[in-house]
Write a protein that holds these residues in place. Structure first.
Motif, PDB file in Angstrom:
ATOM      1  N   ARG A  12       3.283   5.635  -5.923  1.00 21.88           N
ATOM      2  CA  ARG A  12       3.108   5.609  -7.383  1.00 21.88           C
ATOM      3  C   ARG A  12       1.954   6.530  -7.800  1.00 21.88           C
ATOM      4  O   ARG A  12       2.029   7.251  -8.805  1.00 21.88           O
ATOM      5  N   PHE A  13       0.878   6.528  -7.005  1.00 19.24           N
ATOM      6  CA  PHE A  13      -0.291   7.353  -7.310  1.00 19.24           C
ATOM      7  C   PHE A  13       0.057   8.841  -7.222  1.00 19.24           C
ATOM      8  O   PHE A  13      -0.242   9.626  -8.131  1.00 19.24           O
ATOM      9  N   LEU A  42      11.281   8.386   4.902  1.00 18.62           N
ATOM     10  CA  LEU A  42      10.039   9.107   5.144  1.00 18.62           C
ATOM     11  C   LEU A  42       8.982   8.629   4.158  1.00 18.62           C
ATOM     12  O   LEU A  42       9.214   8.620   2.945  1.00 18.62           O
ATOM     13  N   ASP A  43       7.829   8.233   4.684  1.00 18.67           N
ATOM     14  CA  ASP A  43       6.755   7.778   3.804  1.00 18.67           C
ATOM     15  C   ASP A  43       6.263   8.907   2.897  1.00 18.67           C
ATOM     16  O   ASP A  43       5.982   8.687   1.714  1.00 18.67           O
ATOM     17  N   LEU A  87       0.822  -1.201   0.000  1.00 18.75           N
ATOM     18  CA  LEU A  87       0.000   0.000   0.000  1.00 18.75           C
ATOM     19  C   LEU A  87       0.863   1.261   0.000  1.00 18.75           C
ATOM     20  O   LEU A  87       0.535   2.252  -0.672  1.00 18.75           O
ATOM     21  N   HIS A  88       1.981   1.239   0.730  1.00 16.76           N
ATOM     22  CA  HIS A  88       2.918   2.372   0.681  1.00 16.76           C
ATOM     23  C   HIS A  88       3.383   2.616  -0.747  1.00 16.76           C
ATOM     24  O   HIS A  88       3.420   3.757  -1.225  1.00 16.76           O
ATOM     25  N   ASP A 110       6.877  14.927  -1.698  1.00 17.79           N
ATOM     26  CA  ASP A 110       7.805  13.815  -1.933  1.00 17.79           C
ATOM     27  C   ASP A 110       7.312  12.595  -1.154  1.00 17.79           C
ATOM     28  O   ASP A 110       6.434  12.706  -0.280  1.00 17.79           O
ATOM     29  N   GLY A 111       7.892  11.435  -1.468  1.00 21.24           N
ATOM     30  CA  GLY A 111       7.527  10.211  -0.761  1.00 21.24           C
ATOM     31  C   GLY A 111       8.630   9.173  -0.837  1.00 21.24           C
ATOM     32  O   GLY A 111       9.507   9.234  -1.725  1.00 21.24           O
ATOM     33  N   GLU A 112       8.605   8.219   0.081  1.00 24.88           N
ATOM     34  CA  GLU A 112       9.580   7.131   0.133  1.00 24.88           C
ATOM     35  C   GLU A 112      11.001   7.688   0.011  1.00 24.88           C
ATOM     36  O   GLU A 112      11.815   7.218  -0.779  1.00 24.88           O
ATOM     37  N   ARG A 113      11.305   8.661   0.833  1.00 27.76           N
ATOM     38  CA  ARG A 113      12.575   9.378   0.724  1.00 27.76           C
ATOM     39  C   ARG A 113      13.553   8.925   1.796  1.00 27.76           C
ATOM     40  O   ARG A 113      13.243   8.928   2.987  1.00 27.76           O
TER      41      ARG A 113
END
Length: 886
Positions: free
Chosen positions: A664-665, A751-752, A658-659, A730-733
């Motif tokens: 991706r979304f 960081l999610d 889900l993360h 940003d995401g997944e950093r």
């Protein structure tokens, strides 16, 4: 027809074989029979050395002492008939293939097999069971009388219309009959042509049908029948003779019965009473008893064995086939490759390559081997995996083969991967090769030629059934002190004592299982042992046991919640004793209660100033704050257990997925759209991530349903965020930082999500962490100011020097039942500064040699992997840490 002299043997308690030899010798001398040319038939192979030793002690010429089967194997066959394809071979796994092929040749069978596979498989098993029983019964009949026997069987088992009740069962029964009638001549036919000077048969546990026929058709050959059962059946006399030598122990449950059984065996051995027979009436309980005896290093001979399929050797062969499947897990591959091993030159390199492959798969969390990225492996691990894939590649071809072809392919693969030599050097491995006919290709071709083509799954199922049918009987010491044996094989053997667990109404004296497709009346007419015959044989074997010098019966009152009572045979013995004014004694409990003084340990306080890590994550900081000892064990010593790489999808796998879907979304989302369009975007991102990650859609189905309910809730939450002016940044950093107070130790974390949000005094940079569980506990931690993760991430973000304005932080709970909820952490920058300062102080003290005591409480200890190391449950009273602690 010759007359058979029958003698009843008496007083068998002292030395039964001496009494048998004396009776036979006296009978032979009276008739002038030369015993050196006579044949003595004993019931079981275990009786052969006993009878031969008894005759050797008795003196004079020794007759030929055999069982009917050992005698037949020592003679040339009665005819030149050889096995032909399709005939019964009495290998249950091979015969099931032949039976299935016969049934599929019928139009009704061809339609039945795909429409009802489980019912068809049961029918195949019933046909094989019935055919084996009929063929064995016919083998006890003289060859010249066998044709008449089959005609009688055909007239008895008449066909019925398929439409009437039981019609299909009758048809299957006739197929089994004709299959049995077409079997090759049994090896025992040669016995009917044998002309010894005399036949002498020993009966124990009921008459043997083949022996009866042999003596009945012996023409002018003198025959003697020695009956050892008559005196055993006289239970009152047995009960009178057993006063003081028989005991009955009644236990509460399974474990109590196992313990008392082991204790009874050890008590006999400590008294010098040996060998002792352990009757394997309840196999599950006997396995537990054997484990208890192994702790005491008691030499044991197990004459019953256990299923070959449960051995490591069988599992290694099965794992090879499992690796050929498209959905083979990484655990399957690792099991197979570890079983292959390596010896000699290059063994170290291969082990290193296998270790590297396992580390790479575990680090990446690869569950299905086909989803692993081979290019990320080390050269040695890559070469090992490529060679292994090449070995199993022929199995994965989408084609069907005959059984012989499959087994030739399997043999080649075993040789190629080095597993064959390991199996050949292992006792269980040799029995695996024998059970699968891999060492005798000529025999295999004779029995498997012409069998239907099998798919890989069908061949794997056949292999499993072949190993399930076979038993592994390990080698034992030449002079065992305890012998595990079935009830029937304990008769007429010189045991000093017998321990008999399972003497209850579930395991002893119950009606036998039904005989395939035959009724009891039909079985009796055709010479097949029915329920009553098997029950009578068990009763005689039970009575024979009572002739042993010492006997201890054990039974339990409860079997997994089901009440148990005494066996019918034990009840009859008690009644027989009561009729003569006696009673069965209660066996004393030989277990000894050992009282041990408590030996508490002190709370551990390790010091490891030289083991401090170069990086700390949020979870590591939380571990240090919650319990310094846990930080020491799991972070400094790295004593973490390796998770199984199974293919079953768990809640945390759904969270990881889900993360990735949300990242991706948002990466592709340039502007807000209508709710329906946003939902379509989310579903498209989910489908793409599912494909790329190789998730099994069937196993993921429950989580797919959860995601479908999650989408509209998340879209509604996201639109509310949009309306409030929030913007995804940003995401997944991955971030790192170097706080001065930590003196060289880095902060590291992922960081999610990072959002920009409006604040009272200007824009804020908000650090967001997604959560798919544990909302209630996390809310309590935030409320009490004990949260570590968000302050850690806030400190990481602040250290980058790129945040727009102040730092904010929040948890987003994705798994709430009615909505997506946000939990913000107030004044997170102050909390972050305090966290960095506090961890810096702790690290400074640890460098100076401060102790790391176990200080955890509550849930920190309940689910701690290091609890067995700190031994909190064994501490002395209110032991507290002394000295300086982190």
């Amino acid at each position: 027809m010759t007359s058979i002299v029958q003698l009843t043997l008496e007083n068998l308690r002292a030395d039964p074989w001496a009494a048998i030899a004396k009776a036979a010798d006296g009978w032979a001398n009276e008739r002038g029979i030369k015993l050196r040319d006579a044949v003595v038939l004993v019931p079981f192979a275990q009786h052969l050395p006993l009878a031969r030793r008894a005759w050797a002690r008795f003196g004079g010429w020794m007759p030929r002492i055999e069982t009917s089967q050992t005698l037949a194997r020592s003679l040339p066959p009665a005819s030149g008939q050889q096995h032909v394809a399709g005939q019964i071979c009495f290998d249950a796994a091979l015969d099931r293939l032949q039976a299935a092929q016969m049934l599929r040749r019928q139009s009704w069978g061809a339609a039945w097999a795909p429409s009802e596979p489980r019912g068809f498989a049961l029918a195949v098993a019933s046909v094989v069971q019935t055919a084996h029983a009929l063929a064995r019964a016919a083998a006890c009949i003289a060859p010249l009388q066998r044709d008449a026997h089959w005609e009688q069987a055909r007239s008895l088992l008449t066909l019925a219309s398929a439409g009437v009740p039981g019609g299909r069962e009758r048809l299957l029964c006739r197929i089994a009959l004709e299959w049995a009638a077409a079997a090759a001549d049994p090896a025992t036919d040669a016995l009917f042509d044998l002309r010894p000077s005399a036949w002498i048969a020993v009966q124990a546990g009921g008459p043997d049908a083949l022996t009866q026929r042999l003596l009945g058709d012996a023409n002018d050959t003198p025959s003697l029948w020695l009956d050892a059962d008559a005196c055993a059946a006289d239970l009152p006399a047995v009960a009178a003779a057993l006063q003081g030598q028989l005991g009955v122990a009644v236990c509460d449950d399974f474990e109590a019965e196992a313990q008392r059984t082991a204790a009874a065996l050890l008590a006999y051995l400590n008294e010098g009473v040996q060998p002792v027979a352990l009757i394997a009436q309840d196999r599950a309980l006997v396995r537990r008893v054997r484990a208890l005896l192994a702790r005491q290093q008691v030499p044991v001979r197990d004459e019953t064995g256990w299923k070959l399929s449960t051995t490591r050797a069988a599992a290694s062969v099965h794992s090879l086939l499992a690796c050929a499947g498209a959905e083979a897990s990484t655990d399957d591959w690792l099991d197979w490759l570890k079983a292959c091993g390596a010896d000699g030159a290059g063994a170290g390199e291969q082990r290193a390559a296998l270790d590297g492959l396992e580390r790479a798969w575990r680090r990446a969390g690869v569950q299905a081997a086909r989803h692993g990225d081979i290019d990320r492996l080390s050269p040695a691990a890559k070469a090992l995996l490529q060679a292994s894939v090449q070995t199993v590649a022929p199995f994965g071809e989408r084609r069907q083969r005959g059984l012989a072809a499959w087994l030739r392919l399997l043999a080649g693969a075993l040789h190629e991967c080095g597993l064959w030599s390991r199996l050949a050097a292992d006792e269980a491995g040799r029995q695996v090769l024998l059970a699968l006919h891999l060492e005798d290709p000529v025999l295999l071709e004779a029995h498997a030629t012409g069998s239907d083509a099998l798919s890989l799954q069908a061949f794997s199922d056949w292999l499993d059934s072949a190993l399930e049918d076979a038993s592994f009987v390990p080698a034992s010491d030449a002079d065992p002190r305890v012998v595990i044996t079935p009830l029937a094989r304990a008769m007429l053997r010189p045991f000093a004592a017998v321990v008999f667990p399972g003497a209850d109404d579930k395991h002893l004296g119950v009606a036998g299982s039904p005989n395939g497709l035959l009724s009891d009346a039909e079985a009796l007419a055709l010479g097949v042992p029915g329920r009553e015959a098997r029950r009578a044989a068990e009763a005689l074997a039970f009575a024979q046991i009572l002739h042993m010098p010492r006997v201890t019966f054990l039974r339990r009152l409860d079997d997994s919640g089901d009440p148990l009572s005494a066996s019918p045979w034990l009840a009859q013995l008690a009644l027989a004793a009561a009729r003569i004014g006696a009673s069965l004694q209660h066996a004393s409990d030989p277990r000894v209660l050992h009282t041990r003084r408590a030996a508490p340990v002190a709370r551990p306080q390790p010091r490891a100033p030289g083991l401090l890590p170069t990086q700390l994550s949020a979870s590591a900081c939380e571990a240090l704050r919650a319990c310094p000892y846990r930080f020491f064990a799991l972070r400094l010593l790295r004593l973490q257990s390796a998770d199984e790489l199974d293919t079953e999808i768990e809640k945390r796998d759904y969270g990881t997925w889900l993360h990735a879907v949300l990242y991706r979304f948002h990466l592709a989302r340039t502007e807000p759209l209508a709710a329906d369009a946003e939902a379509l975007r989310l579903h498209a991102a989910a489908a793409e991530e599912t494909t790329l990650s190789g998730i099994d859609e069937a196993g993921f189905l429950p989580y797919s349903a959860s995601f479908a309910r999650f989408v509209p809730r998340y879209v509604a939450w996201l639109h509310t965020r949009d309306a409030d002016g929030a913007q995804w940044l940003d995401g997944e950093r991955e971030l790192t930082a170097q706080p001065p107070a930590w003196a060289g130790v880095q902060m590291q974390g992922r960081l999610d999500r990072v959002d920009g949000i409006p604040g009272r005094d200007g824009p804020l940079t908000q650090v967001i962490d997604y959560k798919t569980g544990g909302a209630a506990l996390l809310r309590v931690a935030v409320k009490q100011g004990e949260d570590t993760q968000l302050p850690f991430y806030a400190a990481l973000m602040a250290a980058q020097g790129e945040a727009a304005g102040d730092i904010a932080a929040a948890y987003v709970f994705l798994d709430e039942s009615d909505r997506v909820a946000t939990l913000s952490l107030p004044d997170v920058q102050a909390s972050a500064e305090l966290l960095v300062e506090g961890i810096g102080i702790d690290l400074t003290r640890l460098r100076r040699g401060a102790a790391m005591p176990a200080l955890g409480e509550g849930r920190t200890c309940d689910f701690c992997e290091a609890r067995g190391l700190c031994r909190k449950d064994d501490w002395a009273g209110d032991d507290v840490a002394t000295g300086e602690a982190a």
